[in-house]
Design a protein around this motif. Sequence first.
Motif, mmCIF file in Angstrom:
data_model
loop_
_atom_site.group_PDB
_atom_site.id
_atom_site.type_symbol
_atom_site.label_atom_id
_atom_site.label_comp_id
_atom_site.label_asym_id
_atom_site.label_seq_id
_atom_site.Cartn_x
_atom_site.Cartn_y
_atom_site.Cartn_z
ATOM 1 N N TYR A 95 0.825 -1.199 0.000
ATOM 2 C CA TYR A 95 0.000 0.000 0.000
ATOM 3 C C TYR A 95 0.867 1.259 0.000
ATOM 4 N N CYS A 96 0.466 2.218 -0.790
ATOM 5 C CA CYS A 96 1.066 3.542 -0.804
ATOM 6 C C CYS A 96 0.233 4.441 0.117
ATOM 7 N N ALA A 97 0.892 5.350 0.820
ATOM 8 C CA ALA A 97 0.170 6.231 1.726
ATOM 9 C C ALA A 97 0.794 7.622 1.747
ATOM 10 N N ALA A 98 -0.051 8.629 1.957
ATOM 11 C CA ALA A 98 0.396 10.016 2.067
ATOM 12 C C ALA A 98 0.239 10.468 3.513
ATOM 13 N N GLY A 99 1.326 11.012 4.067
ATOM 14 C CA GLY A 99 1.338 11.361 5.479
ATOM 15 C C GLY A 99 0.766 12.739 5.774
ATOM 16 N N VAL A 100 0.586 13.012 7.044
ATOM 17 C CA VAL A 100 0.047 14.299 7.486
ATOM 18 C C VAL A 100 1.144 15.306 7.782
ATOM 19 N N TYR A 101 2.391 14.851 7.790
ATOM 20 C CA TYR A 101 3.527 15.735 8.000
ATOM 21 C C TYR A 101 4.522 15.567 6.866
ATOM 22 N N GLY A 102 5.518 16.448 6.843
ATOM 23 C CA GLY A 102 6.505 16.378 5.789
ATOM 24 C C GLY A 102 7.693 15.491 6.095
ATOM 25 N N ARG A 103 7.958 15.244 7.362
ATOM 26 C CA ARG A 103 9.120 14.428 7.731
ATOM 27 C C ARG A 103 8.781 12.954 7.526
ATOM 28 N N THR A 104 9.791 12.107 7.594
ATOM 29 C CA THR A 104 9.566 10.671 7.448
ATOM 30 C C THR A 104 8.670 10.153 8.572
ATOM 31 N N LEU A 105 7.782 9.256 8.217
ATOM 32 C CA LEU A 105 6.782 8.756 9.151
ATOM 33 C C LEU A 105 6.746 7.244 9.079
ATOM 34 N N LYS A 106 6.709 6.564 10.241
ATOM 35 C CA LYS A 106 6.785 5.118 10.274
ATOM 36 C C LYS A 106 5.531 4.446 10.800
ATOM 37 N N PHE A 107 4.553 5.225 11.229
ATOM 38 C CA PHE A 107 3.364 4.643 11.821
ATOM 39 C C PHE A 107 2.135 4.931 10.959
ATOM 40 N N GLY A 108 1.310 3.908 10.797
ATOM 41 C CA GLY A 108 0.135 4.047 9.945
ATOM 42 C C GLY A 108 -0.783 5.179 10.350
ATOM 43 N N ALA A 109 -0.874 5.448 11.644
ATOM 44 C CA ALA A 109 -1.764 6.510 12.129
ATOM 45 C C ALA A 109 -1.329 7.891 11.675
ATOM 46 N N GLU A 110 -0.104 8.010 11.204
ATOM 47 C CA GLU A 110 0.429 9.294 10.749
ATOM 48 C C GLU A 110 0.134 9.545 9.272
ATOM 49 N N TYR A 111 -0.568 8.617 8.656
ATOM 50 C CA TYR A 111 -0.901 8.740 7.243
ATOM 51 C C TYR A 111 -2.392 8.968 7.072
ATOM 52 N N ALA A 112 -2.730 9.943 6.219
ATOM 53 C CA ALA A 112 -4.126 10.327 6.049
ATOM 54 C C ALA A 112 -4.787 9.685 4.843
ATOM 55 N N TYR A 113 -3.993 9.340 3.844
ATOM 56 C CA TYR A 113 -4.562 8.826 2.595
ATOM 57 C C TYR A 113 -3.866 7.528 2.213
ATOM 58 N N TRP A 114 -4.664 6.593 1.710
ATOM 59 C CA TRP A 114 -4.160 5.262 1.371
ATOM 60 C C TRP A 114 -4.663 4.839 0.002
ATOM 61 N N GLY A 115 -3.821 4.089 -0.695
ATOM 62 C CA GLY A 115 -4.255 3.478 -1.933
ATOM 63 C C GLY A 115 -4.958 2.159 -1.674
ATOM 64 N N GLN A 116 -5.372 1.513 -2.747
ATOM 65 C CA GLN A 116 -6.095 0.244 -2.647
ATOM 66 C C GLN A 116 -5.165 -0.951 -2.540
ATOM 67 N N GLY A 117 -3.910 -0.774 -2.864
ATOM 68 C CA GLY A 117 -2.939 -1.839 -2.728
ATOM 69 C C GLY A 117 -2.664 -2.573 -4.029
ATOM 70 N N THR A 118 -1.481 -3.172 -4.102
ATOM 71 C CA THR A 118 -1.094 -3.989 -5.248
ATOM 72 C C THR A 118 -0.417 -5.249 -4.722
ATOM 73 N N GLN A 119 -0.762 -6.376 -5.284
ATOM 74 C CA GLN A 119 -0.258 -7.667 -4.789
ATOM 75 C C GLN A 119 1.141 -7.939 -5.320
ATOM 76 N N VAL A 120 2.010 -8.316 -4.414
ATOM 77 C CA VAL A 120 3.359 -8.777 -4.770
ATOM 78 C C VAL A 120 3.488 -10.213 -4.269
ATOM 79 N N THR A 121 3.821 -11.115 -5.158
ATOM 80 C CA THR A 121 3.997 -12.519 -4.802
ATOM 81 C C THR A 121 5.378 -12.962 -5.257
ATOM 82 N N VAL A 122 6.163 -13.469 -4.308
ATOM 83 C CA VAL A 122 7.514 -13.928 -4.598
ATOM 84 C C VAL A 122 7.545 -15.441 -4.407
ATOM 85 N N SER A 123 7.835 -16.148 -5.463
ATOM 86 C CA SER A 123 7.874 -17.608 -5.390
ATOM 87 C C SER A 123 9.285 -18.089 -5.085
ATOM 88 N N SER A 124 9.357 -19.207 -4.375
ATOM 89 C CA SER A 124 10.670 -19.749 -3.981
ATOM 90 C C SER A 124 11.227 -20.682 -5.041
#
Length: 124
Positions: A95-124
Motif C-alpha cells: 500500500y502507498c500512503a500520504a502522510g500528514v507531515y513532511g518528515r519521514t513517518l513510520k506509523f500508519g496513524a500518521e498517514y491520512a490517505y491510502w491506496g487500494q494496494g497492489t499484490q506482490v507474490t515472490v515464489s521460492s
Amino acid sequence: QVQLVESGGGLVQAGGSLRLSCAASGRTISRYAMGWFRQAPGKEREFVATISWNGGSTDYVDSVKGRFTISRDNAKNTVSLQMNSLKPEDTAVYYCAAGVYGRTLKFGAEYAYWGQGTQVTVSS
C-alpha cells in the motif's frame, strides 16, 4: 482529498526485482511524507519505507534495508518503490500512503490517505 493508485505488482521468482509506482491525484503530494506499507495474509500491516516531502530523508524497516529503495518525483506527483533481491517473505499486498507531515513517518496513524494496494507474490 488525495487519491492514490498503486501499480507494478505481480509474481516474481525469489531474487528478482519489481518496481512499484504510486500515482497521486486530487492534490499535490509535494508537502507530504509518503510511505509504503505491506500486509501479508494473516498478519498485521507493516511499515516498509518512507520518504520525506523533498526526498531528502528516507527510512526503511530493517528487513528490506539494502534491497528496497523509495523515491519520489514531486513534479509528476508520484512515488516509487524499487524492490530488488526479493524473498518469499516479501509476499504481501503493498500500500502507498500520504502522510500528514513532511518528515519521514513510520506509523500508519500518521498517514491520512491510502491506496487500494497492489499484490506482490515472490515464489521460492
